[in-house]
Design an enzyme around this catalytic site. Structure first.
Site, PDB file in Angstrom:
ATOM      1  N   ARG A 234     -75.928 -22.820  -7.652  1.00  0.00           N
ATOM      2  CA  ARG A 234     -75.012 -23.924  -8.004  1.00  0.00           C
ATOM      3  C   ARG A 234     -75.722 -25.040  -8.764  1.00  0.00           C
ATOM      4  NH1 ARG A 234     -72.408 -23.446  -2.689  1.00  0.00           N
ATOM      5  NH2 ARG A 234     -71.292 -21.481  -2.863  1.00  0.00           N
TER       6      ARG A 234
ATOM      7  N   PHE B 289     -77.930 -25.393  -1.825  1.00  0.00           N
ATOM      8  CA  PHE B 289     -77.588 -26.259  -2.963  1.00  0.00           C
ATOM      9  C   PHE B 289     -77.829 -27.734  -2.675  1.00  0.00           C
ATOM     10  CE2 PHE B 289     -73.637 -26.825  -0.574  1.00  0.00           C
ATOM     11  CZ  PHE B 289     -73.348 -28.161  -0.804  1.00  0.00           C
TER      12      PHE B 289
ATOM     13  N   LYS C 277     -86.145 -18.660  -4.935  1.00  0.00           N
ATOM     14  CA  LYS C 277     -84.778 -18.260  -5.310  1.00  0.00           C
ATOM     15  C   LYS C 277     -83.892 -19.445  -4.912  1.00  0.00           C
ATOM     16  CE  LYS C 277     -81.141 -17.117  -4.333  1.00  0.00           C
ATOM     17  NZ  LYS C 277     -79.992 -18.035  -4.607  1.00  0.00           N
TER      18      LYS C 277
ATOM     19  N   SER D 276     -76.953 -21.819   5.338  1.00  0.00           N
ATOM     20  CA  SER D 276     -75.961 -21.783   6.422  1.00  0.00           C
ATOM     21  C   SER D 276     -76.396 -20.777   7.497  1.00  0.00           C
ATOM     22  CB  SER D 276     -74.597 -21.399   5.849  1.00  0.00           C
ATOM     23  OG  SER D 276     -74.686 -20.128   5.243  1.00  0.00           O
TER      24      SER D 276
ATOM     25  N   GLU E 223     -68.808 -26.440  10.908  1.00  0.00           N
ATOM     26  CA  GLU E 223     -69.609 -27.315  10.055  1.00  0.00           C
ATOM     27  C   GLU E 223     -68.788 -27.570   8.792  1.00  0.00           C
ATOM     28  OE1 GLU E 223     -73.126 -25.677   8.134  1.00  0.00           O
ATOM     29  OE2 GLU E 223     -74.046 -27.657   8.076  1.00  0.00           O
TER      30      GLU E 223
ATOM     31  N   CYS F  19     -77.807 -31.415   5.853  1.00  0.00           N
ATOM     32  CA  CYS F  19     -77.885 -30.717   7.149  1.00  0.00           C
ATOM     33  C   CYS F  19     -78.156 -31.707   8.266  1.00  0.00           C
ATOM     34  CB  CYS F  19     -78.967 -29.664   7.109  1.00  0.00           C
ATOM     35  SG  CYS F  19     -80.593 -30.378   6.933  1.00  0.00           S
TER      36      CYS F  19
HETATM   37  P1  NAD Z   1     -75.744 -20.831   1.783  1.00  0.00           P
HETATM   38  O1  NAD Z   1     -76.155 -20.229   3.071  1.00  0.00           O
HETATM   39  O2  NAD Z   1     -74.431 -20.467   1.199  1.00  0.00           O
HETATM   40  O3  NAD Z   1     -76.825 -20.477   0.633  1.00  0.00           O
HETATM   41  C1  NAD Z   1     -78.217 -20.604   0.860  1.00  0.00           C
HETATM   42  C2  NAD Z   1     -78.953 -19.608  -0.016  1.00  0.00           C
HETATM   43  O4  NAD Z   1     -78.558 -18.280   0.361  1.00  0.00           O
HETATM   44  C3  NAD Z   1     -78.647 -19.746  -1.497  1.00  0.00           C
HETATM   45  O5  NAD Z   1     -79.824 -19.561  -2.223  1.00  0.00           O
HETATM   46  C4  NAD Z   1     -77.639 -18.616  -1.769  1.00  0.00           C
HETATM   47  O6  NAD Z   1     -77.730 -18.113  -3.071  1.00  0.00           O
HETATM   48  C5  NAD Z   1     -78.032 -17.565  -0.755  1.00  0.00           C
HETATM   49  N1  NAD Z   1     -76.879 -16.787  -0.287  1.00  0.00           N
HETATM   50  C6  NAD Z   1     -75.600 -17.207  -0.157  1.00  0.00           C
HETATM   51  N2  NAD Z   1     -74.822 -16.215   0.303  1.00  0.00           N
HETATM   52  C7  NAD Z   1     -75.618 -15.139   0.479  1.00  0.00           C
HETATM   53  C8  NAD Z   1     -75.387 -13.813   0.946  1.00  0.00           C
HETATM   54  N3  NAD Z   1     -74.189 -13.397   1.321  1.00  0.00           N
HETATM   55  N4  NAD Z   1     -76.435 -12.972   1.002  1.00  0.00           N
HETATM   56  C9  NAD Z   1     -77.662 -13.377   0.635  1.00  0.00           C
HETATM   57  N5  NAD Z   1     -77.928 -14.630   0.177  1.00  0.00           N
HETATM   58  C10 NAD Z   1     -76.934 -15.507   0.110  1.00  0.00           C
HETATM   59  O7  NAD Z   1     -75.887 -22.416   1.951  1.00  0.00           O
HETATM   60  P2  NAD Z   1     -75.447 -23.556   0.935  1.00  0.00           P
HETATM   61  O8  NAD Z   1     -73.966 -23.644   0.898  1.00  0.00           O
HETATM   62  O9  NAD Z   1     -76.188 -23.428  -0.350  1.00  0.00           O
HETATM   63  O10 NAD Z   1     -76.054 -24.837   1.682  1.00  0.00           O
HETATM   64  C11 NAD Z   1     -75.409 -25.507   2.719  1.00  0.00           C
HETATM   65  C12 NAD Z   1     -75.844 -25.006   4.073  1.00  0.00           C
HETATM   66  O11 NAD Z   1     -77.254 -25.140   4.228  1.00  0.00           O
HETATM   67  C13 NAD Z   1     -75.243 -25.807   5.233  1.00  0.00           C
HETATM   68  O12 NAD Z   1     -74.882 -24.923   6.256  1.00  0.00           O
HETATM   69  C14 NAD Z   1     -76.383 -26.700   5.668  1.00  0.00           C
HETATM   70  O13 NAD Z   1     -76.307 -27.168   7.012  1.00  0.00           O
HETATM   71  C15 NAD Z   1     -77.538 -25.803   5.463  1.00  0.00           C
HETATM   72  N6  NAD Z   1     -78.787 -26.541   5.358  1.00  0.00           N
HETATM   73  C16 NAD Z   1     -79.623 -26.520   6.430  1.00  0.00           C
HETATM   74  C17 NAD Z   1     -80.808 -27.237   6.391  1.00  0.00           C
HETATM   75  C18 NAD Z   1     -81.748 -27.242   7.557  1.00  0.00           C
HETATM   76  O14 NAD Z   1     -82.837 -27.749   7.405  1.00  0.00           O
HETATM   77  N7  NAD Z   1     -81.382 -26.704   8.717  1.00  0.00           N
HETATM   78  C19 NAD Z   1     -81.143 -27.976   5.244  1.00  0.00           C
HETATM   79  C20 NAD Z   1     -80.266 -27.961   4.162  1.00  0.00           C
HETATM   80  C21 NAD Z   1     -79.091 -27.235   4.225  1.00  0.00           C
END
Ligand code: NAD
Length: 498
Positions: free
Chosen positions: A177, A149, A173, A226, A382, A281
């Site tokens: 949010r 998000f 995909k 995440s 985090e 991130c």
């Molecule tokens: P998230 O992991 O909850 O969601 C990421 C994606 O996965 C979304 O599209 C979501 O719909 C999907 N998803 C969520 N739960 C799932 C499940 N149980 N099974 C399958 N798919 C699922 O992350 P978020 O809250 O949207 O974003 C924040 C996180 O992303 C933080 O941990 C942040 O550090 C990380 N992030 C990392 C980077 C990087 O480059 N390393 C960049 C941006 C964000």
């Protein structure tokens, strides 16, 4: 209420699943739209459209693909304000901050505009008598991106311009949010001349993700989110024979040495910690104060944290908007409470902040915690919110050991006036992206982005040269054109050159 639909084969698509998820305005706490939740059948429809489109798009010339990229880049410039407002309204970040993510994402399009040069193969003349070798790279097929998000425009832009420019077709995909940016970008691609079916969007949550991870028609999956989900995506998609890049969470440390300009360091750490409400991130979530830098640093950080202007993302002068959901607001505020019970000192307390006229918004103010130790939850987890923890260390080597013991390794920064310290730091630290007097060291698009350890599962960073490698596979061709009269003997031994 407005329903945000999928985008399949060049048009909005309602999909097969009547269920939807609510999309909030985090600044008001109000529902503002609902988004379709994609099913396996919707993913299947997108794969079918993308597979058909691949047949012609993968045969298109480099000139045609480059022209689409140039046109798309110009449309991103022309519509920057509109897209920034869409992002701000669903994510909560300030409009200027959203503009920043569009610019950084656009840089990947600019990188992809150099496709003709980037995709050049190499040629070796006369490797054996009358034999030449050359190589080139070809697209994979249908590829997918699953994104978080916090950067609804930039993170997908790390993926699709390179995937599409190298001849693949793409299914995005996005996060459920803040889904609208994805559809806006899909429309810009269409207006840039991208053929229908090359870029598709399937909205949704776990069901849509699972359908992508197991679909036999998808060759590769790019994931950013995440760490637990990154691990899951990596496991599932590789088990189903796909190429995977999976970037995870982070805990980024900024180390401040006693020789640093404390005011400069505190200014940059404050912006790196509280910009985008800490939902980056690459946000600075831990300041490691070395030796006698600590007391002075805490004083300046306190003053700067109290100066941060919190408000709705579209109000002029706002430094920091709300966090993404009510659940995130509660989780972050509980983490501050827990830190205090575990022995941290709350220097600045952001809990319970109310913004006038936006009392239902998901706001929490900047929090500054001192005397945090590596054993406390506020250090280990985090928090992904506007909370900066200060850990004190005796020496640079102790700071390096602390960071290296942390399971994450996304970004880190060192504030110092010493070249020797900076060189030691960058050589010894087990982190993928390092800033020297730069708090948020996000690499330019022509380098690749990616952390170490739990911040990147598998071995593939994103965009830049690694992006080209990820979305293509190589072929090596060994060629001989014998003269019709030339006598050659075919040896039964394994071929060697002569
Ligand atoms: P998230 O992991 O909850 O969601 C990421 C994606 O996965 C979304 O599209 C979501 O719909 C999907 N998803 C969520 N739960 C799932 C499940 N149980 N099974 C399958 N798919 C699922 O992350 P978020 O809250 O949207 O974003 C924040 C996180 O992303 C933080 O941990 C942040 O550090 C990380 N992030 C990392 C980077 C990087 O480059 N390393 C960049 C941006 C964000």
């Amino acid at each position: 209420m407005k329903t945000i639909q999928h985008w399949i084969n060049g048009s909005p698509a309602a999909g097969t699943n009547p269920q939807t998820a609510l999309v909030f305005n985090p600044a008001t706490g109000q529902e503002q739209a609902q988004v379709a939740l994609g099913s396996a059948a919707d993913v299947d429809a997108a794969v079918a459209a993308a597979s058909r489109a691949f047949e012609t798009w993968s045969e298109s010339s480099l000139t045609q693909r480059t022209q689409v990229m140039f046109a798309f880049r110009q449309l991103l410039v022309d519509h920057e304000e509109e897209l920034a407002r869409i992002i701000s309204a669903e994510h909560g970040k300030t409009v200027d901050d959203a503009r920043g993510e569009i610019v950084r994402g656009r840089e990947v399009v600019e990188f992809a505009c150099g496709l003709g040069d980037i995709l050049k193969g190499s040629f070796s003349d006369q490797v054996s008598r009358g034999v030449d070798v050359h190589n080139f790279r070809q697209p994979l097929g249908v590829v997918a991106g699953i994104t978080p998000f916090n950067f609804p425009a930039m993170v997908p832009l790390w993926m699709h311009p390179i995937a599409v420019a190298t001849g693949n077709t793409f299914i995005l995909k996005p996060s459920e949010r803040d889904p609208s940016a994805a559809n806006f970008v899909a429309d810009l691609y269409k207006r840039a001349g991208l053929p229908d079916g090359v870029f598709n969007v399937v909205h949704g949550g776990k069901s849509a993700v699972d359908a992508i991870l197991t679909h036999p028609g998808i060759e590769a999956v790019s994931f950013v989110g995440s760490t637990p989900i990154a691990k899951y995506v990596h496991e599932q998609a590789t088990a189903h024979g796909k190429r995977v890049q999976a970037l995870g969470g982070a805990k980024n440390h900024a180390v401040v040495l006693p020789d640093a300009d404390l005011d400069f360091a505190a200014n940059h750490i404050t912006a790196g910690a509280y910009g985008s409400a800490g939902e980056r991130c690459m946000a600075v979530s831990v300041a490691v104060a070395v030796g006698d830098a600590a007391d002075g640093l805490v004083k300046v950080l306190e003053r700067k944290a109290l100066e941060v202007k919190v408000g709705p993302g579209d109000a002029p002068g706002t430094d920091m908007g709300p966090v993404i959901t009510k659940a995130a607001q509660e989780r972050i505020e509980n983490a501050v409470t827990t830190a205090a019970t575990q022995g941290a000192t709350i220097v600045v307390d952001g809990r319970g902040l109310k913004v006038e006229g936006h009392e239902e918004g998901f706001f929490t103010g900047p929090s500054l915690l001192d005397h945090v130790t590596a054993e406390m939850d506020a250090y280990k987890e985090e928090l992904f919110g506007p909370v900066l923890a200060i850990v004190r260390a005796e020496s640079l080597d102790e700071a390096i050991a602390l960071i290296n013991a942390n399971p994450y390794g996304n970004g880190t920064a060192l504030f110092t006036a010493s070249g020797e310290a900076a060189r030691r730091f960058q050589r010894k630290i087990n982190v993928g992206m390092i800033g020297v007097n730069v708090p948020v060291p996000v690499p330019m698009s022509y380098y690749s982005f990616g952390g170490w350890k739990d911040s990147l599962i598998g071995d593939s960073p994103i965009h830049g040269p690694e992006g080209i490698r990820f979305y293509t596979r190589p072929k090596v061709v060994t060629t001989r054109w014998p003269q019709p009269t030339q006598q050659t003997t075919a040896g039964f031994n394994f071929p060697t050159s002569s």
